[in-house]
Design a protein around this motif. Structure first.
Motif, PDB file in Angstrom:
ATOM      1  N   ARG A  42       0.843  -1.208   0.000  1.00 26.14           N
ATOM      2  CA  ARG A  42       0.000   0.000   0.000  1.00 26.14           C
ATOM      3  C   ARG A  42       0.872   1.250   0.000  1.00 26.14           C
ATOM      4  O   ARG A  42       0.646   2.172  -0.776  1.00 26.14           O
ATOM      5  CB  ARG A  42      -0.946  -0.009   1.203  1.00 26.14           C
ATOM      6  N   THR A  43       1.893   1.285   0.853  1.00 30.14           N
ATOM      7  CA  THR A  43       2.797   2.433   0.921  1.00 30.14           C
ATOM      8  C   THR A  43       3.513   2.661  -0.408  1.00 30.14           C
ATOM      9  O   THR A  43       3.656   3.801  -0.852  1.00 30.14           O
ATOM     10  CB  THR A  43       3.828   2.237   2.049  1.00 30.14           C
ATOM     11  N   ALA A  44       3.929   1.595  -1.052  1.00 32.59           N
ATOM     12  CA  ALA A  44       4.654   1.710  -2.322  1.00 32.59           C
ATOM     13  C   ALA A  44       3.762   2.178  -3.467  1.00 32.59           C
ATOM     14  O   ALA A  44       4.224   2.874  -4.372  1.00 32.59           O
ATOM     15  CB  ALA A  44       5.289   0.369  -2.681  1.00 32.59           C
ATOM     16  N   LEU A  45       2.473   1.825  -3.431  1.00 32.07           N
ATOM     17  CA  LEU A  45       1.588   2.130  -4.557  1.00 32.07           C
ATOM     18  C   LEU A  45       0.775   3.412  -4.389  1.00 32.07           C
ATOM     19  O   LEU A  45       0.337   3.996  -5.376  1.00 32.07           O
ATOM     20  CB  LEU A  45       0.617   0.969  -4.797  1.00 32.07           C
ATOM     21  N   VAL A  46       0.554   3.846  -3.163  1.00 28.79           N
ATOM     22  CA  VAL A  46      -0.394   4.927  -2.903  1.00 28.79           C
ATOM     23  C   VAL A  46       0.021   6.272  -3.508  1.00 28.79           C
ATOM     24  O   VAL A  46      -0.819   7.136  -3.721  1.00 28.79           O
ATOM     25  CB  VAL A  46      -0.671   5.050  -1.381  1.00 28.79           C
ATOM     26  N   GLU A  47       1.289   6.430  -3.841  1.00 27.94           N
ATOM     27  CA  GLU A  47       1.773   7.702  -4.377  1.00 27.94           C
ATOM     28  C   GLU A  47       1.241   8.013  -5.775  1.00 27.94           C
ATOM     29  O   GLU A  47       1.247   9.163  -6.185  1.00 27.94           O
ATOM     30  CB  GLU A  47       3.300   7.699  -4.413  1.00 27.94           C
ATOM     31  N   ARG A  48       0.811   7.009  -6.495  1.00 28.71           N
ATOM     32  CA  ARG A  48       0.334   7.224  -7.875  1.00 28.71           C
ATOM     33  C   ARG A  48      -1.148   6.837  -7.971  1.00 28.71           C
ATOM     34  O   ARG A  48      -1.573   5.859  -7.361  1.00 28.71           O
ATOM     35  CB  ARG A  48       1.135   6.374  -8.850  1.00 28.71           C
ATOM     36  N   PRO A  49      -1.924   7.558  -8.779  1.00 30.90           N
ATOM     37  CA  PRO A  49      -3.366   7.273  -8.844  1.00 30.90           C
ATOM     38  C   PRO A  49      -3.741   6.032  -9.655  1.00 30.90           C
ATOM     39  O   PRO A  49      -4.783   5.436  -9.430  1.00 30.90           O
ATOM     40  CB  PRO A  49      -3.954   8.529  -9.489  1.00 30.90           C
ATOM     41  N   ARG A  50      -2.889   5.651 -10.615  1.00 28.73           N
ATOM     42  CA  ARG A  50      -3.194   4.497 -11.468  1.00 28.73           C
ATOM     43  C   ARG A  50      -1.928   3.681 -11.703  1.00 28.73           C
ATOM     44  O   ARG A  50      -0.822   4.200 -11.655  1.00 28.73           O
ATOM     45  CB  ARG A  50      -3.780   4.945 -12.809  1.00 28.73           C
ATOM     46  N   HIS A  51      -2.145   2.382 -11.984  1.00 27.54           N
ATOM     47  CA  HIS A  51      -1.031   1.461 -12.218  1.00 27.54           C
ATOM     48  C   HIS A  51      -1.392   0.475 -13.320  1.00 27.54           C
ATOM     49  O   HIS A  51      -2.571   0.238 -13.595  1.00 27.54           O
ATOM     50  CB  HIS A  51      -0.720   0.659 -10.944  1.00 27.54           C
ATOM     51  N   PHE A  52      -0.356  -0.112 -13.904  1.00 31.77           N
ATOM     52  CA  PHE A  52      -0.560  -1.256 -14.783  1.00 31.77           C
ATOM     53  C   PHE A  52      -0.654  -2.497 -13.913  1.00 31.77           C
ATOM     54  O   PHE A  52       0.097  -2.651 -12.953  1.00 31.77           O
ATOM     55  CB  PHE A  52       0.622  -1.438 -15.753  1.00 31.77           C
ATOM     56  N   LEU A  53      -1.556  -3.394 -14.263  1.00 31.27           N
ATOM     57  CA  LEU A  53      -1.686  -4.702 -13.616  1.00 31.27           C
ATOM     58  C   LEU A  53      -1.569  -5.746 -14.714  1.00 31.27           C
ATOM     59  O   LEU A  53      -2.404  -5.800 -15.618  1.00 31.27           O
ATOM     60  CB  LEU A  53      -3.034  -4.831 -12.906  1.00 31.27           C
ATOM     61  N   LEU A  54      -0.511  -6.531 -14.657  1.00 25.78           N
ATOM     62  CA  LEU A  54      -0.288  -7.588 -15.640  1.00 25.78           C
ATOM     63  C   LEU A  54      -0.570  -8.930 -14.980  1.00 25.78           C
ATOM     64  O   LEU A  54       0.117  -9.307 -14.026  1.00 25.78           O
ATOM     65  CB  LEU A  54       1.153  -7.540 -16.160  1.00 25.78           C
TER      66      LEU A  54
END
Length: 117
Positions: A42-54
Motif C-alpha cells: 500500500r505504501t509503495a503504490l499509494v503515491e500514484r493514482p493508477r497502475h498497470f496490472l499484468l
C-alpha cells in the motif's frame, strides 16, 4: 476460478507487456527482490493514482491480460486475493507509469517489491 481484475483491459498490450517485463528484469538485475506485507505494498503504490496490472497465467501465455487500474481498486484486489498464510494468490506484476516500482505477486500468496528509483 474466474477472477474479476480491477481496471480497464488494454486491448493491444504487446509492446507495453514487453516493456514491463524488460524493465522488471533490469530492475531485478540491480536490486534484490524484497518480500513485503500488504501494508508495504500500500505504501509503495499509494503515491500514484493508477497502475498497470499484468496478470500472468501460470500455463498459457495467450491468457495473460494487461489492465490499467485505479490504485484504490488495485489495493482492494490485492488485499482480497493474497494470503501467504493460506498460500493463496495470483501471478501478477503491478507497476506505476514510469515503471520505477514493481510489486510481484505469486500464486502462493507471496508479495515482493522491486524498486528501481
Amino acid at each position: 476460478m474466474k477472477r474479476h481484475f480491477p481496471g480497464d483491459v488494454i486491448s493491444e498490450p504487446s509492446a507495453t507487456v514487453d516493456e514491463i517485463i524488460s524493465r522488471l528484469r533490469a530492475a531485478e538485475a540491480l536490486h534484490r527482490r524484497q518480500a513485503v506485507t500488504f501494508g508495504e505494498v500500500r505504501t509503495a503504490l499509494v503515491e500514484r493514482p493508477r497502475h498497470f496490472l499484468l496478470y500472468k497465467h501460470p500455463i498459457h501465455r495467450f491468457k495473460d491480460r494487461l489492465f490499467r487500474a485505479d490504485t484504490t481498486d488495485l489495493l482492494s484486489f490485492i488485499q482480497n486475493e493474497f494470503s501467504s498464510e493460506r498460500m493463496e494468490g495470483v501471478d501478477i506484476i503491478v507497476t506505476d507509469e514510469p515503471m520505477s516500482r514493481f510489486v510481484v505477486g505469486n500464486h502462493d500468496g507471496d508479495l515482493f517489491l522491486i524498486r528501481n528509483d
